[in-house]
Enzyme design. Structure first.
Site, PDB file in Angstrom:
ATOM      1  CB  SER A 140      -1.363   0.309   1.282  1.00 28.92           C
ATOM      2  OG  SER A 140      -1.911   1.573   0.863  1.00 28.92           O
ATOM      3  CE1 TYR A 153      -4.125  -2.292   5.237  1.00 30.05           C
ATOM      4  CE2 TYR A 153      -3.096   0.247   4.392  1.00 30.05           C
ATOM      5  CZ  TYR A 153      -3.718  -1.179   3.799  1.00 30.05           C
ATOM      6  OH  TYR A 153      -3.527  -1.377   1.955  1.00 30.05           O
ATOM      7  CE  LYS A 157      -1.754  -3.488   3.176  1.00 36.85           C
ATOM      8  NZ  LYS A 157      -2.139  -4.846   2.721  1.00 36.85           N
TER       9      LYS A 157
END
Length: 290
Positions: A140, A153, A157
């Site tokens: 991401s 998150y 990533k």
């Protein structure tokens, strides 16, 4: 174009969003696909839709045995494994450092990072036996710099990107290529799901992103799952045979720089921080040219 004729892929998170678009793309190019997902009803519908080309397996990627079973199914049912797309995931813990319990961080890493390692690890013996194979991992833009996602998150990533690079170095001599893809703002339900929204509400948010999302980047439309699927299909094909250890940005230019880099009407944050008005900046520029 049948780049995947006689080739076999495993896609996790295959029943919706980017995973679904990737299954559709790979099948359209001749692949047979193991579609792994926790959404059983959608997965079974996908298998029925592409009877003979898609086999669904219920798979929670936080359970190592289920990941291993999905990978093994490709070899057992179709006799080979050419591409693994480690894609499944949601937003994980949404809190700040102080708001995120350690256990919530562990769960997020299990879902978004450890599952990628598990899928890669399970694929290696099969691909090593063949002397070739491609692994693509969903990262991401949040893994590249702060501000594009919550702490847990974003951390996971970033680790996916570096894991992919390290795995590429380790496995290249076996003919196995490993790359990651960093999507930008893609119109899927993952955004709403990350905030705990029910699936129908999350789908409505995805539709809103599709309508309005183009205003945040140089390419003036929101990203589509098909944009990521196209990159996966390239990386897994023979056309991507010389690409490994790369993190491919598919973000519409979201990360090229601050808005003023691509929008002439946007204020310059550097000049604003110095207290320089636009008129003063223009006068200074003209004086320098003179």
């Amino acid at each position: 174009m049948q780049r995947y004729a006689d080739k076999v892929a495993v896609v996790t998170g295959a029943a919706s969003g980017i995973g679904l678009a990737t299954v559709e793309r790979l099948v359209s190019e001749g692949a047979r696909v193991i579609a792994a997902d926790i959404q059983v009803e959608k997965g079974q519908a996908l298998e029925s839709r592409f009877a003979g080309s898609v086999a669904f397996m219920a798979c929670d990627v936080t359970r190592d045995a289920e990941v291993e079973a999905a990978i093994a199914a490709a070899d057992q049912r179709f006799g080979r494994l050419d591409l693994v797309f480690n894609n499944a995931g949601v937003g994980g813990s949404m809190g700040t450092i102080e708001q995120t319990p350690v256990e919530a961080m562990r769960r997020t890493l299990d879902l978004l990072l450890v599952s990628v390692m598990a899928g890669t690890r399970a694929a290696v013996p099969i691909m090593r036996r063949q002397g070739a194979g491609a692994i693509v991992n969903t990262a991401s833009v949040a893994g590249l710099q702060a501000g594009y996602g919550p702490l847990a998150y974003s951390t996971a990533k970033a680790a996916v990107i570096h894991f992919s690079r390290c795995a590429a170095a380790e496995l290249g001599s076996a003919g196995i290529r490993v790359n990651s893809i960093s999507p930008g703002m893609i119109a899927t339900s993952i955004f709403g799901a990350s905030f705990g929204m029910a699936r129908p509400v999350a789908d409505q948010l995805a539709a809103l992103i599709a309508e309005k999302g183009g205003g945040v980047q140089p390419i003036a439309r929101a990203g589509r799952p098909e944009d990521i699927a196209a990159m996966v299909a390239f990386l897994g094909s023979d056309e991507g045979a010389f690409v490994t250890g790369a993190n491919l940005l598919v973000d519409g230019g979201l990360t090229v720089g601050p808005r003023n880099a691509w929008d002439a009407n946007a204020p310059n944050p550097f000049l604003e921080a110095l207290g320089i008005e636009p008129e003063q900046a223009q006068a200074m520029a003209e004086a320098m040219r003179g």
